[in-house]
Every structure is written in C-alpha cells, then in structure tokens.
Motif scaffolding. Structure first.
Motif, PDB file in Angstrom:
ATOM      1  N   UNK A   3       0.845  -1.189   0.000  1.00  0.00           N
ATOM      2  CA  UNK A   3       0.000   0.000   0.000  1.00  0.00           C
ATOM      3  C   UNK A   3       0.885   1.244   0.000  1.00  0.00           C
ATOM      4  N   UNK A   4       0.286   2.399   0.232  1.00  0.00           N
ATOM      5  CA  UNK A   4       0.992   3.664   0.128  1.00  0.00           C
ATOM      6  C   UNK A   4       2.122   3.828   1.139  1.00  0.00           C
ATOM      7  N   UNK A   5       2.132   3.086   2.234  1.00  0.00           N
ATOM      8  CA  UNK A   5       3.211   3.223   3.212  1.00  0.00           C
ATOM      9  C   UNK A   5       4.461   2.470   2.773  1.00  0.00           C
ATOM     10  N   UNK A   6       4.332   1.564   1.831  1.00  0.00           N
ATOM     11  CA  UNK A   6       5.466   0.808   1.334  1.00  0.00           C
ATOM     12  C   UNK A   6       5.805  -0.417   2.156  1.00  0.00           C
ATOM     13  N   UNK A   7       5.367  -0.501   3.415  1.00  0.00           N
ATOM     14  CA  UNK A   7       5.672  -1.647   4.273  1.00  0.00           C
ATOM     15  C   UNK A   7       4.517  -2.629   4.365  1.00  0.00           C
ATOM     16  N   UNK A   8       3.321  -2.173   4.100  1.00  0.00           N
ATOM     17  CA  UNK A   8       2.142  -3.018   4.283  1.00  0.00           C
ATOM     18  C   UNK A   8       1.974  -3.907   3.068  1.00  0.00           C
ATOM     19  N   UNK A   9       1.956  -5.202   3.307  1.00  0.00           N
ATOM     20  CA  UNK A   9       1.786  -6.184   2.243  1.00  0.00           C
ATOM     21  C   UNK A   9       0.331  -6.628   2.222  1.00  0.00           C
ATOM     22  N   UNK A  10      -0.247  -6.666   1.041  1.00  0.00           N
ATOM     23  CA  UNK A  10      -1.633  -7.102   0.871  1.00  0.00           C
ATOM     24  C   UNK A  10      -1.645  -8.469   0.208  1.00  0.00           C
ATOM     25  N   UNK A  11      -2.421  -9.386   0.764  1.00  0.00           N
ATOM     26  CA  UNK A  11      -2.509 -10.729   0.210  1.00  0.00           C
ATOM     27  C   UNK A  11      -3.347 -10.783  -1.050  1.00  0.00           C
ATOM     28  N   UNK A  12      -3.487 -11.984  -1.578  1.00  0.00           N
ATOM     29  CA  UNK A  12      -4.255 -12.240  -2.795  1.00  0.00           C
ATOM     30  C   UNK A  12      -5.682 -12.667  -2.464  1.00  0.00           C
ATOM     31  N   UNK A  13      -6.518 -12.671  -3.464  1.00  0.00           N
ATOM     32  CA  UNK A  13      -7.877 -13.207  -3.327  1.00  0.00           C
ATOM     33  C   UNK A  13      -7.792 -14.728  -3.197  1.00  0.00           C
ATOM     34  N   UNK A  14      -8.783 -15.334  -2.564  1.00  0.00           N
ATOM     35  CA  UNK A  14      -8.774 -16.792  -2.475  1.00  0.00           C
ATOM     36  C   UNK A  14      -8.959 -17.428  -3.852  1.00  0.00           C
ATOM     37  N   UNK A  15      -8.385 -18.605  -4.000  1.00  0.00           N
ATOM     38  CA  UNK A  15      -8.567 -19.424  -5.196  1.00  0.00           C
ATOM     39  C   UNK A  15      -9.399 -20.613  -4.755  1.00  0.00           C
ATOM     40  N   UNK A  16     -10.682 -20.594  -5.060  1.00  0.00           N
ATOM     41  CA  UNK A  16     -11.589 -21.671  -4.671  1.00  0.00           C
ATOM     42  C   UNK A  16     -12.595 -21.895  -5.789  1.00  0.00           C
ATOM     43  N   UNK A  17     -13.232 -23.036  -5.743  1.00  0.00           N
ATOM     44  CA  UNK A  17     -14.305 -23.360  -6.667  1.00  0.00           C
ATOM     45  C   UNK A  17     -15.485 -23.917  -5.900  1.00  0.00           C
ATOM     46  N   UNK A  18     -16.552 -24.181  -6.597  1.00  0.00           N
ATOM     47  CA  UNK A  18     -17.758 -24.708  -5.944  1.00  0.00           C
ATOM     48  C   UNK A  18     -17.543 -26.106  -5.355  1.00  0.00           C
ATOM     49  N   UNK A  19     -16.539 -26.803  -5.832  1.00  0.00           N
ATOM     50  CA  UNK A  19     -16.274 -28.168  -5.375  1.00  0.00           C
ATOM     51  C   UNK A  19     -15.094 -28.254  -4.401  1.00  0.00           C
ATOM     52  N   UNK A  20     -14.653 -27.133  -3.850  1.00  0.00           N
ATOM     53  CA  UNK A  20     -13.499 -27.153  -2.948  1.00  0.00           C
ATOM     54  C   UNK A  20     -13.779 -28.030  -1.725  1.00  0.00           C
ATOM     55  N   UNK A  21     -12.934 -29.044  -1.559  1.00  0.00           N
ATOM     56  CA  UNK A  21     -13.019 -29.965  -0.424  1.00  0.00           C
ATOM     57  C   UNK A  21     -11.870 -29.765   0.547  1.00  0.00           C
ATOM     58  N   UNK A  22     -10.748 -29.252   0.023  1.00  0.00           N
ATOM     59  CA  UNK A  22      -9.543 -29.034   0.803  1.00  0.00           C
ATOM     60  C   UNK A  22      -9.087 -27.595   0.579  1.00  0.00           C
ATOM     61  N   UNK A  23      -8.920 -26.843   1.653  1.00  0.00           N
ATOM     62  CA  UNK A  23      -8.441 -25.471   1.579  1.00  0.00           C
ATOM     63  C   UNK A  23      -7.062 -25.420   2.223  1.00  0.00           C
ATOM     64  N   UNK A  24      -6.054 -24.990   1.460  1.00  0.00           N
ATOM     65  CA  UNK A  24      -4.698 -24.870   1.983  1.00  0.00           C
ATOM     66  C   UNK A  24      -4.433 -23.395   2.261  1.00  0.00           C
ATOM     67  N   UNK A  25      -4.048 -23.117   3.494  1.00  0.00           N
ATOM     68  CA  UNK A  25      -3.820 -21.736   3.923  1.00  0.00           C
ATOM     69  C   UNK A  25      -2.357 -21.511   4.263  1.00  0.00           C
ATOM     70  N   UNK A  26      -1.780 -20.492   3.642  1.00  0.00           N
ATOM     71  CA  UNK A  26      -0.445 -20.039   3.998  1.00  0.00           C
ATOM     72  C   UNK A  26      -0.569 -18.873   4.954  1.00  0.00           C
ATOM     73  N   UNK A  27       0.532 -18.185   5.196  1.00  0.00           N
ATOM     74  CA  UNK A  27       0.504 -17.033   6.102  1.00  0.00           C
ATOM     75  C   UNK A  27       0.220 -15.758   5.312  1.00  0.00           C
ATOM     76  N   UNK A  28       1.150 -15.318   4.478  1.00  0.00           N
ATOM     77  CA  UNK A  28       1.048 -14.098   3.675  1.00  0.00           C
ATOM     78  C   UNK A  28       2.061 -14.239   2.552  1.00  0.00           C
ATOM     79  N   UNK A  29       1.716 -13.875   1.309  1.00  0.00           N
ATOM     80  CA  UNK A  29       2.679 -14.030   0.214  1.00  0.00           C
ATOM     81  C   UNK A  29       3.976 -13.272   0.481  1.00  0.00           C
TER      82      UNK A  29
END
Length: 169
Positions: A3-29
């Motif tokens: 963002x405008x401060x240069x230090x704040x990192x913004x993550x991505x949108x989720x990648x999911x579908x209607x059939x998602x059975x397993x969700x893998x979560x990381x911390x932050x890109x």
C-alpha cells in the motif's frame, strides 16, 4: 502488492471453486510472490512440487493459471490467514500488525469443504485461532513449503501426502 506506506503487504484473493473440499492456507505471500502476483512464486518454495505430488500431477511444469485451474478441478483451494500486514522481506517472523483474512466467511461459503490444511507454523497458529471449531471440517498442520523451513523435501512430502484422500480423483 504494497500500500501507500510501502511496508504493508496485501494478500491475494482466495482461489476456490464450488467443489473445494480441501483449503490450503499459507501465512502471507512473500516478496517474490507479490512481485509476480502469484501464489508460491519463489523458485525454491516447494509448494507446487508438494501439492503436485499429492495430486499426482507435475503442476510445477504447468503455466500458473493452469495450475490454479487444476487445483480447483481437483477440489483444492488456496488462500492465506493474513489479509495484510507490515513486513520487511519475506520471513513470517518479520510480520507485524497483521489483519486477519475472513476465513470463517470463506469456509461458510464452501459447502463441500472437508479439511483446512495450514502451510507452516504461523499459518496454523493464526488460522486455528481465527477459525476455531467448524463442524465437519478437519484441521491439518503441514510443514512449511518455504525454503526457510530447512527440512528435507522428502520429509515434507511424507506429511503433505496425507492430503491425498481429500482431493478429487
């Protein structure tokens, strides 16, 4: 992204579908992923070989968009537990002032979800706190796919392969 401060990192949108059975979560890109606008873009991050092993597909050899489509087709989703944070560099230890992602909202929108797997210790610690107990959804801690988590790839793969029964055949 930052963002405008240069230090704040913004993550991505989720990648999911209607059939998602397993969700893998990381911390932050990390920085390489943010620069490429792709999940797990650092060339030494083992995520794509590890999840490819789970699926029995060489995802690392495929173009990024095709990798995402293959994940969704096999019932696998991706996101992060942190929506944004201040961080210098890519290490989880450098994360400051994290803002949690709406994990409960996403999980509530996935009717076929059977399990949430956490890619690394910070993802597990934060994710379990955010999610709490969700009926019918198992929570699985995985060794981080990051090159900073220096255990042999075969050891990581042995744990990651426990996800095999959760993906679409």
């Amino acid at each position: 992204m930052t963002d405008q401060t240069g230090d704040r990192r913004l993550g991505f949108a989720p990648v999911v579908g209607t059939e998602t059975r397993l969700l893998i979560l990381g911390s932050l890109p990390g920085d390489a992923s943010l620069k490429a606008a792709q999940y797990y873009a650092h060339p030494r991050n083992a995520f794509w070989p590890l999840i490819g092993g789970v699926l029995g597909e060489d995802l690392a050899a495929q173009p990024y968009e095709q990798r995402l489509e293959r994940l969704k087709a096999r019932g696998v989703g991706l996101w992060d537990v942190i929506a944004s944070a201040e961080r210098s560099g890519s290490l989880d230890a450098a994360i400051r002032s994290p803002e949690a992602a709406d994990l409960r909202g996403l999980i509530g929108s996935l009717p076929r979800l059977r399990a949430v797997a956490f890619n690394g210790k910070l993802a597990a610690k934060s994710g379990r706190r955010i999610i709490g107990d969700v009926a019918g959804v198992g929570l699985i801690d995985l060794p981080s796919s990051s090159p900073a988590h220096a255990i042999p790839l075969t050891s990581k793969a042995n744990v990651w392969n426990s996800l095999t029964d959760l993906v679409e055949r």
